[in-house]
Design a protein around this motif. Structure first.
Motif, PDB file in Angstrom:
ATOM      1  N   VAL A  79      12.748  12.045  19.169  1.00  0.00           N
ATOM      2  CA  VAL A  79      12.219  13.106  18.314  1.00  0.00           C
ATOM      3  C   VAL A  79      10.919  13.661  18.906  1.00  0.00           C
ATOM      4  O   VAL A  79      10.684  14.871  18.903  1.00  0.00           O
ATOM      5  CB  VAL A  79      11.966  12.584  16.882  1.00  0.00           C
ATOM      6  CG1 VAL A  79      11.568  13.725  15.953  1.00  0.00           C
ATOM      7  CG2 VAL A  79      13.201  11.871  16.347  1.00  0.00           C
ATOM      8  N   LEU A  80      10.083  12.780  19.420  1.00  0.00           N
ATOM      9  CA  LEU A  80       8.843  13.223  20.069  1.00  0.00           C
ATOM     10  C   LEU A  80       9.146  14.104  21.272  1.00  0.00           C
ATOM     11  O   LEU A  80       8.489  15.144  21.474  1.00  0.00           O
ATOM     12  CB  LEU A  80       8.013  12.007  20.504  1.00  0.00           C
ATOM     13  CG  LEU A  80       7.308  11.220  19.405  1.00  0.00           C
ATOM     14  CD1 LEU A  80       6.723   9.929  19.968  1.00  0.00           C
ATOM     15  CD2 LEU A  80       6.199  12.057  18.767  1.00  0.00           C
ATOM     16  N   MET A  88       4.914  16.292  27.062  1.00  0.00           N
ATOM     17  CA  MET A  88       5.015  14.859  27.350  1.00  0.00           C
ATOM     18  C   MET A  88       5.242  14.607  28.846  1.00  0.00           C
ATOM     19  O   MET A  88       6.082  13.802  29.236  1.00  0.00           O
ATOM     20  CB  MET A  88       6.143  14.232  26.537  1.00  0.00           C
ATOM     21  CG  MET A  88       5.830  14.139  25.057  1.00  0.00           C
ATOM     22  SD  MET A  88       7.056  13.203  24.112  1.00  0.00           S
ATOM     23  CE  MET A  88       6.855  11.552  24.803  1.00  0.00           C
ATOM     24  N   HIS A  89       4.469  15.266  29.680  1.00  0.00           N
ATOM     25  CA  HIS A  89       4.633  15.050  31.131  1.00  0.00           C
ATOM     26  C   HIS A  89       3.604  14.069  31.684  1.00  0.00           C
ATOM     27  O   HIS A  89       3.784  13.521  32.773  1.00  0.00           O
ATOM     28  CB  HIS A  89       4.536  16.381  31.885  1.00  0.00           C
ATOM     29  CG  HIS A  89       3.159  16.988  31.888  1.00  0.00           C
ATOM     30  ND1 HIS A  89       2.693  17.799  30.865  1.00  0.00           N
ATOM     31  CD2 HIS A  89       2.144  16.909  32.783  1.00  0.00           C
ATOM     32  CE1 HIS A  89       1.466  18.185  31.132  1.00  0.00           C
ATOM     33  NE2 HIS A  89       1.099  17.652  32.295  1.00  0.00           N
ATOM     34  N   VAL A 101       6.538   0.368  25.979  1.00  0.00           N
ATOM     35  CA  VAL A 101       6.464   1.807  25.759  1.00  0.00           C
ATOM     36  C   VAL A 101       6.373   2.552  27.085  1.00  0.00           C
ATOM     37  O   VAL A 101       7.077   3.543  27.316  1.00  0.00           O
ATOM     38  CB  VAL A 101       5.269   2.161  24.854  1.00  0.00           C
ATOM     39  CG1 VAL A 101       5.156   3.672  24.683  1.00  0.00           C
ATOM     40  CG2 VAL A 101       5.410   1.481  23.496  1.00  0.00           C
ATOM     41  N   VAL A 102       5.512   2.075  27.966  1.00  0.00           N
ATOM     42  CA  VAL A 102       5.367   2.711  29.272  1.00  0.00           C
ATOM     43  C   VAL A 102       6.679   2.642  30.054  1.00  0.00           C
ATOM     44  O   VAL A 102       7.088   3.625  30.690  1.00  0.00           O
ATOM     45  CB  VAL A 102       4.219   2.049  30.070  1.00  0.00           C
ATOM     46  CG1 VAL A 102       4.186   2.550  31.505  1.00  0.00           C
ATOM     47  CG2 VAL A 102       2.886   2.324  29.390  1.00  0.00           C
ATOM     48  N   SER A 103       7.361   1.509  29.990  1.00  0.00           N
ATOM     49  CA  SER A 103       8.652   1.370  30.676  1.00  0.00           C
ATOM     50  C   SER A 103       9.654   2.390  30.165  1.00  0.00           C
ATOM     51  O   SER A 103      10.392   3.004  30.943  1.00  0.00           O
ATOM     52  CB  SER A 103       9.214  -0.043  30.477  1.00  0.00           C
ATOM     53  OG  SER A 103       8.391  -1.004  31.109  1.00  0.00           O
ATOM     54  N   THR A 104       9.672   2.604  28.858  1.00  0.00           N
ATOM     55  CA  THR A 104      10.583   3.596  28.268  1.00  0.00           C
ATOM     56  C   THR A 104      10.221   5.008  28.712  1.00  0.00           C
ATOM     57  O   THR A 104      11.091   5.805  29.071  1.00  0.00           O
ATOM     58  CB  THR A 104      10.535   3.505  26.724  1.00  0.00           C
ATOM     59  OG1 THR A 104      10.981   2.204  26.323  1.00  0.00           O
ATOM     60  CG2 THR A 104      11.421   4.561  26.092  1.00  0.00           C
ATOM     61  N   LEU A 105       8.939   5.323  28.699  1.00  0.00           N
ATOM     62  CA  LEU A 105       8.499   6.662  29.112  1.00  0.00           C
ATOM     63  C   LEU A 105       8.821   6.945  30.576  1.00  0.00           C
ATOM     64  O   LEU A 105       9.231   8.049  30.938  1.00  0.00           O
ATOM     65  CB  LEU A 105       6.999   6.809  28.865  1.00  0.00           C
ATOM     66  CG  LEU A 105       6.554   6.920  27.399  1.00  0.00           C
ATOM     67  CD1 LEU A 105       5.046   6.717  27.283  1.00  0.00           C
ATOM     68  CD2 LEU A 105       6.952   8.277  26.823  1.00  0.00           C
ATOM     69  N   LEU A 106       8.645   5.945  31.423  1.00  0.00           N
ATOM     70  CA  LEU A 106       8.868   6.132  32.860  1.00  0.00           C
ATOM     71  C   LEU A 106      10.342   6.297  33.223  1.00  0.00           C
ATOM     72  O   LEU A 106      10.658   6.685  34.353  1.00  0.00           O
ATOM     73  CB  LEU A 106       8.269   4.956  33.636  1.00  0.00           C
ATOM     74  CG  LEU A 106       6.738   4.881  33.658  1.00  0.00           C
ATOM     75  CD1 LEU A 106       6.279   3.611  34.358  1.00  0.00           C
ATOM     76  CD2 LEU A 106       6.147   6.115  34.343  1.00  0.00           C
ATOM     77  N   GLU A 112       5.041  11.087  33.567  1.00  0.00           N
ATOM     78  CA  GLU A 112       4.112  10.089  34.086  1.00  0.00           C
ATOM     79  C   GLU A 112       3.518   9.373  32.886  1.00  0.00           C
ATOM     80  O   GLU A 112       3.200  10.009  31.878  1.00  0.00           O
ATOM     81  CB  GLU A 112       2.993  10.747  34.896  1.00  0.00           C
ATOM     82  CG  GLU A 112       3.464  11.466  36.157  1.00  0.00           C
ATOM     83  CD  GLU A 112       2.307  12.116  36.881  1.00  0.00           C
ATOM     84  OE1 GLU A 112       1.740  11.473  37.786  1.00  0.00           O
ATOM     85  OE2 GLU A 112       1.951  13.258  36.517  1.00  0.00           O
ATOM     86  N   ALA A 113       3.359   8.070  32.987  1.00  0.00           N
ATOM     87  CA  ALA A 113       2.888   7.328  31.817  1.00  0.00           C
ATOM     88  C   ALA A 113       1.967   6.186  32.199  1.00  0.00           C
ATOM     89  O   ALA A 113       2.148   5.542  33.239  1.00  0.00           O
ATOM     90  CB  ALA A 113       4.086   6.789  31.026  1.00  0.00           C
ATOM     91  N   TRP A 114       0.997   5.950  31.338  1.00  0.00           N
ATOM     92  CA  TRP A 114       0.070   4.843  31.481  1.00  0.00           C
ATOM     93  C   TRP A 114      -0.108   4.178  30.119  1.00  0.00           C
ATOM     94  O   TRP A 114       0.184   4.785  29.084  1.00  0.00           O
ATOM     95  CB  TRP A 114      -1.290   5.330  31.990  1.00  0.00           C
ATOM     96  CG  TRP A 114      -1.267   5.801  33.403  1.00  0.00           C
ATOM     97  CD1 TRP A 114      -1.580   5.084  34.526  1.00  0.00           C
ATOM     98  CD2 TRP A 114      -0.899   7.111  33.862  1.00  0.00           C
ATOM     99  NE1 TRP A 114      -1.425   5.857  35.656  1.00  0.00           N
ATOM    100  CE2 TRP A 114      -0.997   7.115  35.278  1.00  0.00           C
ATOM    101  CE3 TRP A 114      -0.475   8.278  33.219  1.00  0.00           C
ATOM    102  CZ2 TRP A 114      -0.710   8.233  36.053  1.00  0.00           C
ATOM    103  CZ3 TRP A 114      -0.174   9.393  33.988  1.00  0.00           C
ATOM    104  CH2 TRP A 114      -0.298   9.358  35.380  1.00  0.00           C
ATOM    105  N   GLY A 115      -0.580   2.949  30.119  1.00  0.00           N
ATOM    106  CA  GLY A 115      -0.768   2.250  28.857  1.00  0.00           C
ATOM    107  C   GLY A 115      -2.049   1.452  28.816  1.00  0.00           C
ATOM    108  O   GLY A 115      -2.516   0.942  29.846  1.00  0.00           O
ATOM    109  N   VAL A 116      -2.612   1.358  27.624  1.00  0.00           N
ATOM    110  CA  VAL A 116      -3.793   0.526  27.389  1.00  0.00           C
ATOM    111  C   VAL A 116      -3.409  -0.525  26.353  1.00  0.00           C
ATOM    112  O   VAL A 116      -3.037  -0.190  25.220  1.00  0.00           O
ATOM    113  CB  VAL A 116      -4.987   1.355  26.878  1.00  0.00           C
ATOM    114  CG1 VAL A 116      -6.130   0.432  26.458  1.00  0.00           C
ATOM    115  CG2 VAL A 116      -5.450   2.326  27.955  1.00  0.00           C
TER     116      VAL A 116
END
Length: 258
Positions: A79-80, A88-89, A101-106, A112-116
């Motif tokens: 949905v997002l 969402m690039h 979450v990062v694994s799903t985005l990538l 491109e995705a990063w996580g904290v």
């Protein structure tokens, strides 16, 4: 962020037809015990490969993850993507279990995705450790300024983490999330009355989650000069309706600082 066999006292040789089956006068065909052994072996093999004794524990862990707002984020991802499109690039996620979450985005080649991860990663799996090693994920205390330049990401998504912060720290964290974004923030928070494992929360997060109402959050966003993004909210609601998606967490769409 919860991890019996029947009564063996009755024996086949006691009486009746069961006793006749194994009596010396009527021997069973030799293939019968062999077949029983084979079937028993197949049952054990199937049990082990389906998860064995750890199956119930794994199912329980998955259930806890799925009932969290980070689990809700995974369900809301299509949905997002529909609502935000090309925005969402370049995404940063903040919250527990950020590696998943990062694994799903990538998985999307265009993202491109990063996580904290605001908490420890002591139990990180191989995939998570690889993301940390490659610089996609880092551990950082979000009560203090994030180690990123202004407008480093197109979109910031935060799940669960805000529920564990007191207003004293929210007053710093929310503006900082807006600082590092160009297009805005998507915040997933728990509903008032939503149950959590308080003992586990205190052990991992230092305090139990505080579930606040939508009106409380909206007032607080105003205090921190972060505005609700009405256009993004409308797009998300339209996409959610088309995809028959009903969230089990509160989802707020906020503007970045101009």
């Amino acid at each position: 962020m919860s991890r019996r066999p029947g009564n063996p006292s009755r024996r086949y040789g006691d009486s009746g037809s069961g006793g006749a089956l194994f009596s010396s006068k009527s021997r069973s065909p030799p293939f019968l015990p062999i077949a029983l052994i084979v079937l028993g072996g197949l049952a054990v093999f199937t049990y082990i490969h389906s998860g064995g004794f750890g199956a119930k524990k794994s199912a329980s862990i998955r259930l806890e993850d799925d009932s969290s707002c980070t689990g809700e984020l995974h369900r809301a991802m299509p949905v997002l993507r529909k609502a935000y499109g090309d925005i969402m690039h370049r995404v940063m996620h903040v919250g527990p279990d950020t590696c998943s979450v990062v694994s799903t985005l990538l998985k999307d080649e265009e993202t491109e995705a990063w996580g904290v991860e605001p908490y420890d990663l002591e139990d990180a799996d191989v995939n998570c450790r690889a993301l940390v090693r490659k610089g996609f994920v880092r551990v950082a205390d979000i009560k203090f300024p994030l180690p990123y330049r202004p407008k480093s990401f197109s979109l910031v998504i935060v799940s669960e983490a805000l529920d564990y912060l007191s207003p004293k720290y929210l007053n710093k964290t929310i503006p900082d999330l807006a600082r590092v974004s160009t297009e805005g923030i998507v915040a997933f928070t728990g509903f008032p009355g939503q149950r959590t494992n308080k003992a586990a929360d205190v052990s991992k997060f230092g305090r139990a989650a505080k579930m606040r109402s939508a009106s409380w959050w909206k007032r607080y966003f105003g205090v921190t000069n972060v505005e609700i993004n009405e256009a993004a909210t409308k797009k998300f609601e339209q996409a959610a309706a088309k995809m028959s998606y009903t969230p089990s967490c509160q989802i707020f769409h906020l503007k970045a600082y101009s």
